[in-house]
Design an enzyme around this catalytic site. Sequence first.
Site, PDB file in Angstrom:
ATOM      1  N   ASP A 108       0.842  -1.205   0.000  1.00 41.40           N
ATOM      2  CA  ASP A 108       0.000   0.000   0.000  1.00 41.40           C
ATOM      3  C   ASP A 108       0.872   1.247   0.000  1.00 41.40           C
ATOM      4  O   ASP A 108       2.017   1.218   0.451  1.00 41.40           O
ATOM      5  CB  ASP A 108      -0.836   0.101   1.281  1.00 41.40           C
ATOM      6  CG  ASP A 108      -1.648  -1.124   1.551  1.00 41.40           C
ATOM      7  OD1 ASP A 108      -1.974  -1.836   0.600  1.00 41.40           O
ATOM      8  OD2 ASP A 108      -1.943  -1.341   2.745  1.00 41.40           O
TER       9      ASP A 108
HETATM   10  N1  URA Z   1      -1.065  -5.976   3.889  1.00 43.56           N
HETATM   11  C1  URA Z   1      -1.516  -4.707   3.924  1.00 43.56           C
HETATM   12  O1  URA Z   1      -2.521  -4.410   4.576  1.00 43.56           O
HETATM   13  N2  URA Z   1      -0.835  -3.771   3.243  1.00 43.56           N
HETATM   14  C2  URA Z   1       0.270  -4.039   2.539  1.00 43.56           C
HETATM   15  O2  URA Z   1       0.862  -3.134   1.930  1.00 43.56           O
HETATM   16  C3  URA Z   1       0.739  -5.351   2.506  1.00 43.56           C
HETATM   17  C4  URA Z   1       0.044  -6.314   3.188  1.00 43.56           C
END
Ligand code: URA
Length: 235
Positions: A108
């Site tokens: 993310d």
């Molecule tokens: N899980 C998440 O919530 N975000 C990420 O970036 C990777 C795994």
Amino acid sequence: MNKPVRRLDQLLANLGYCSRREARGWIEAGRVTIAGEPADDFGRKADPATVRVDGEPLDHPDGLLLLLHKPLGLVCSHDDREGPRVYDLLPPRWRQRNPQVTSIGRLDKDTSGLLLLTDQSELVHRLTSPKHKVPKIYRATVDTDLSPGLGPLFASGTLQLKDEQEPCAPAQLRILGPREAELTLTEGRYHQVRRMFASQGCEVLTLHRARFGHLELGDLPAGQWRELPLDTFAA
Ligand code: URA
């Protein structure tokens, strides 16, 4: 690894040097050699290892595999309307390759840590396939104290996330402090870490991926990458 033999103009365009039309101009201008001899035919097929441009060997003709320390605030999407992209960190020539350099799975915008980038589509498919079960380790801080029941629940393989058909695969939780933990996942569902904690009433405040398979970031600073051999994940 198969080395496709490509037409010279296509080879230069695919490696991000220039357009095919420009490549033809470069070849006509004598900037390109094959085995030391000026190339005079842009349609000629050549082994990339023997080709030079302005006297220099080709830039990673067999492919790229990069381990990036993703900083916060960048997206893994290629769509620049979603914000600054991890690809914007790379040299322009690598951003113009075809197949394009893409991330192996995603982190993310608000997650930092280890992200692999490659132009090898086979590797992307293999390493993101749930059947491959590559362990990925995340370090999270949360907004409430972690309950001791969380570890057994995450490990049980029964945790059902909203709008998902299948429960999450067993995941290992190591509690590091009242509001800090390390979570090892072998799958990569959308926002999975945040959603797993949220399902138990904890909001993830910070999230960082520390490991991907056997790979670690080490002391690589945020925003920097290091190149990995293409056979890093050879079966
Ligand atoms: N899980 C998440 O919530 N975000 C990420 O970036 C990777 C795994």
